[in-house]
Design an enzyme around this catalytic site. Structure first.
Site, PDB file in Angstrom:
ATOM      1  N   ASP A  57       0.830  -1.202   0.000  1.00  0.00           N
ATOM      2  CA  ASP A  57       0.000   0.000   0.000  1.00  0.00           C
ATOM      3  C   ASP A  57       0.860   1.246   0.000  1.00  0.00           C
ATOM      4  OD1 ASP A  57      -2.495   1.241   0.003  1.00  0.00           O
ATOM      5  OD2 ASP A  57      -2.471   1.488   2.179  1.00  0.00           O
TER       6      ASP A  57
ATOM      7  N   GLY B 123      -4.464   4.011  -9.832  1.00  0.00           N
ATOM      8  CA  GLY B 123      -5.219   5.160  -9.349  1.00  0.00           C
ATOM      9  C   GLY B 123      -4.356   6.021  -8.454  1.00  0.00           C
TER      10      GLY B 123
ATOM     11  N   GLY C 122      -5.021   9.798  -6.585  1.00  0.00           N
ATOM     12  CA  GLY C 122      -5.741  11.048  -6.376  1.00  0.00           C
ATOM     13  C   GLY C 122      -7.153  11.072  -6.906  1.00  0.00           C
TER      14      GLY C 122
ATOM     15  N   CYS D  61      -9.616  11.559  -1.360  1.00  0.00           N
ATOM     16  CA  CYS D  61      -8.190  11.737  -1.619  1.00  0.00           C
ATOM     17  C   CYS D  61      -7.915  13.134  -2.170  1.00  0.00           C
ATOM     18  CB  CYS D  61      -7.704  10.676  -2.609  1.00  0.00           C
ATOM     19  SG  CYS D  61      -5.922  10.687  -2.863  1.00  0.00           S
TER      20      CYS D  61
ATOM     21  N   ARG E 126     -13.007   7.895   6.026  1.00  0.00           N
ATOM     22  CA  ARG E 126     -11.872   8.806   5.910  1.00  0.00           C
ATOM     23  C   ARG E 126     -10.807   8.218   4.999  1.00  0.00           C
ATOM     24  NH1 ARG E 126      -9.576   7.973  12.085  1.00  0.00           N
ATOM     25  NH2 ARG E 126      -8.498   5.976  11.781  1.00  0.00           N
TER      26      ARG E 126
ATOM     27  N   ARG F  47       2.293   5.124   4.300  1.00  0.00           N
ATOM     28  CA  ARG F  47       1.817   5.035   2.909  1.00  0.00           C
ATOM     29  C   ARG F  47       2.339   6.211   2.086  1.00  0.00           C
ATOM     30  NH1 ARG F  47      -2.821   6.052  -0.449  1.00  0.00           N
ATOM     31  NH2 ARG F  47      -3.431   4.160  -1.568  1.00  0.00           N
TER      32      ARG F  47
END
Length: 563
Positions: free
Chosen positions: A324, A374, A376, A381, A462, A477
């Site tokens: 991740d 992916g 943003g 995000c 979130r 991350r």
């Protein structure tokens, strides 16, 4: 270097190769080329003749008449400088000659992990823990357990998934005759069951002497009562080897809930649960491993401590690890993938996140078995806003999938999916699966408690780049070395509306996706991908007015019910 990139696989495979595994001979036979049409006088005039039949007899003559191919939309000279999201494009309909129930959505998450349903839940702390992962796997998809918790907590979540549904429970929890009723009640509160085999020393593999169930302890008030006094000693057992079909017959005849399996010496070797057999019936397409346990994935980061975490997760039985990271093309992730493949060559590894072919190529070279695409594009995000880096999701999915297919590496579209229409577009652009966060947040199986605001039932959701999530551990991350002095948020915290249980919600998502493929004239994902790369899948761009027209409009008030 480009000369190391293999050429794309040949297009236009045989019908049986693209139709999907569920197509029978009768259905294939019905999908023959259309007969020569009979043209109306008006059609003849439009086509330029009023006498003989027009010289247009094949569907292929019309493929290029409407819309544009993906190559033209995403790589045409006049459009190459523009990136597109899902809302920017619309897919043009194809010809339907099959029912929606015939649409096959089976796909692959990695090289070696096949799914009946192309849905994967995102490794976010407000989306995927064991309840979400269990329900996703039961419906044919996959859940990825997040890592915003201690190693022990994440391992516990994985074990709950792996032990939830077993054909043969090969490591059942056992107690001895000297244990007490209080021990049984403690096991029940911690694990949710009370059907416990009793062996001589309380360990698996020793002689079976009894079994304790809820009925044995319901009317016992004293927790200090030893099990030897209340356990059932006259047992119905099966002797190995025994098949699940034979075990089901024994359970049905005996009307018992648990069936211990013993060897020739009477030693416990396995346990079979009636509820597990019933779940086999209720969820026929569940994602399972070779031992009939549910498939489960887990996320890790790229710091040194994550190697210790991964060793514990592998011991717990994970089927796939997802690395991740907000930007996957880093030396930290490449080194992590190489290390994983050297330690566990068969463990499936999904790298990411990436949005360009160059990023994807580096991760594939390192040994990634799948990719997340992916950057943003998620609803919570803010990477593109804060860092000015990313890519519109439709463009990212198409371009990365075009490269990854040359290596046989499936990609998963991660982010930007707000509806079944977006799911169809992600799959149509070359994705093998779609990873969902906001679509699944708010369901009963998502972590967290419901609350009410202005009369609306909500659940918190979130981003892993939000300050709230970073303080729990997801900072790695975005900060791979751990040396950054200031946390920079790349996500927000919010709330989503209650969506109910996945038991109803996933069937809705599946049916909407099947209708999308049917309207495109593709009976399976593999066939739709062949249409994409052969130029038969036609696309147009939508103006802002067209996007408004494609939604609900010109109403004073309306109620939108999904199902």
């Amino acid at each position: 270097p480009r000369d190391r990139i293999p050429p794309p696989p040949p297009t236009a495979p045989a019908a049986s190769a693209v139709a999907g595994p569920r197509m029978g001979k009768d259905l294939l036979a019905s999908r023959v080329a259309p007969k020569k049409p009979t043209w109306s006088p008006r059609s003849k005039a439009i086509l330029g003749t009023m006498g003989d039949e027009p010289e247009v007899t094949e569907d292929e003559d019309f493929f290029a008449a409407d819309g544009y191919s993906a190559t033209e939309v995403f790589g045409g000279k006049s459009l190459a400088c523009v990136g597109y999201t899902y809302d920017d494009i619309i897919l043009l309909p194809g010809h339907i000659n099959f029912g929606v129930e015939d649409v096959d959505l089976s796909s692959r998450f990695t090289r070696n992990i096949a799914l009946s349903v192309p849905f994967v839940s995102s490794p976010m702390d407000t989306v995927t823990e064991h309840e979400m992962a269990i329900m996703m796997a039961l419906h044919g998809g996959l859940g990825i357990i997040h890592y915003n918790m201690t190693v022990e907590e994440q391992v516990s979540e994985v074990r709950k998934v792996k032990k939830y549904r077993n054909g043969f429970i090969t490591d059942p929890l056992c107690l001895s005759p000297q244990n007490t009723v209080g021990d049984v009640r403690r096991v029940k509160s911690e694990n949710g069951f009370a059907g416990i085999p009793i062996t001589v020393d309380g360990k698996m593999g020793s002689k079976l002497v009894g079994i304790v169930t809820n009925r044995d302890i319901d009317f016992v008030d004293d927790d200090e009562t030893v099990l030897d006094a209340i356990m059932t000693k006259e047992l119905v057992t099966a002797t190995e080897p025994v098949s699940l079909i034979e075990a089901h017959r024994i359970l049905r005849q005996s009307r018992k809930g648990k069936l211990p399996v013993v060897n020739s010496n009477g030693e416990l070797s396995a346990l079979i649960s009636r509820t597990d057999l019933l779940k086999n019936r209720d969820y026929p397409v569940a994602s399972k491993d070779s031992t009939s346990n549910l498939l489960c994935g887990a996320a890790v980061g790229t710091r040194p401590g994550d190697r210790v975490r991964l060793k514990a997760l592998v011991a717990a039985g994970i089927d796939v690890v997802v690395i991740d990271s907000s930007q996957g093309d880093s030396i930290y992730q490449l080194e992590m993938i190489r290390w994983i493949k050297s330690e566990w060559p068969e463990l499936q590894v999904v790298g990411g996140n990436v949005v360009t072919q160059r990023q994807a190529f580096h991760l594939i070279q390192a040994g990634a078995d799948g990719l997340r695409v992916g950057m943003g594009s998620g609803s919570i995000c803010t990477t593109q806003e804060v860092c000015a880096v990313g890519r519109p999701q439709a463009s990212a999915v198409y371009n990365v999938s075009k490269l990854a297919r040359r290596f046989g590496v499936p990609i998963t579209a991660d982010g930007g999916t707000a509806s079944t229409g977006h799911i169809v577009k992600a799959l149509a652009m070359g994705a093998s699966c779609t990873m969902m966060g906001s679509l699944l947040a708010g369901t009963e199986e998502a972590p967290g408690e419901y609350f009410f605001q202005d009369g609306v039932r909500l659940k918190r959701y979130r981003g892993m780049g939000s300050i709230d999530a970073m303080t729990k551990g997801s900072e790695k991350r975005y900060n791979w070395t751990g040396k950054a002095a200031v946390k920079v948020a790349q996500g927000v915290s919010g709330a989503v509306v209650d969506k109910g249980s996945l038991k109803r919600y996933i069937p809705y998502l599946l049916q909407g996706t099947r209708h999308g493929l049917q309207d495109l004239g593709a009976i399976s994902l593999s066939e739709m991908h062949e249409y994409l790369y052969a130029g038969r899948l036609r696309i147009e761009l939508r103006s802002p007015a067209a996007q408004r027209e494609g939604g609900v409009h010109n109403l004073y008030t309306y109620e939108k019910r999904l199902f």
